[in-house]
Design a protein around this motif. Structure first.
Motif: not given
Length: 168
Positions: A66-94
């Motif tokens: 996953a690519s998070f804006a708060s993680v500066p050292g990880r390259r932001h990739t399309r699959p990483g952003r897609t993973l975050v979007r797909a699990h957005h509701a779970a991330l908020l709940a967690v």
């Protein structure tokens, strides 16, 4: 498979940072945050997600690329952003669950996360600026359909596989 995460102190204990090495991926620099006298936010998140066996939270998604804006050292990739979007509701709940357990721990209440938080706090307090706290995040398959409710995302999986996170 595990993702190795090294937490460290800086600026005479006033800052916390971390570096992660996911399986089959490059090591990257994580966030840097204020440390103060308490557990730093990302270490708290790690400890509680681990104690509750939450797999689709911040650390589980990070281990899967996953690519998070708060993680500066990880390259932001399309699959990483897609993973975050797909699990957005779970991330908020967690995040809400983690905050609830953290606040309960600070008030002295009993939750399943208390033993892990107590142990991690003791380890963090004794960590010197030149030392690193090496932890491991077990990489498990993510749910195909992200959880849509608190009960689905945040209940322990009752898995028999053990976790090795150093202490908790």
């Amino acid at each position: 498979m595990v993702m190795r995460v090294e937490f460290y102190k800086g600026a005479e204990g006033r800052l916390c940072g971390w570096v992660a090495t996911p399986p089959h991926r490059r090591t990257f620099q994580g966030s840097t945050m204020a440390a103060g006298r308490d557990l730093p936010h990302d270490l708290t998140q790690f400890t509680i997600e681990s104690a509750l066996d939450i797999r689709a939270g911040f650390w589980g998604l990070l281990a899967h690329g996953a690519s998070f804006a708060s993680v500066p050292g990880r390259r932001h990739t399309r699959p990483g952003r897609t993973l975050v979007r797909a699990h957005h509701a779970a991330l908020l709940a967690v995040e809400a669950v983690v905050n609830g357990h953290y606040l309960a721990w600070q008030r002295g209440a009993i939750t399943p996360a208390v033993p892990g938080l107590d142990a991690m706090y003791a380890r963090w307090r004794t960590l010197a600026d030149s030392e690193r706290l090496l932890l491991e995040w077990p990489v498990h398959p993510l749910p195909e359909v992200p959880p849509r409710s608190f009960e689905q995302c945040c209940q322990p999986s009752h898995s028999t596989s053990g976790r090795n996170h150093g202490e908790p």
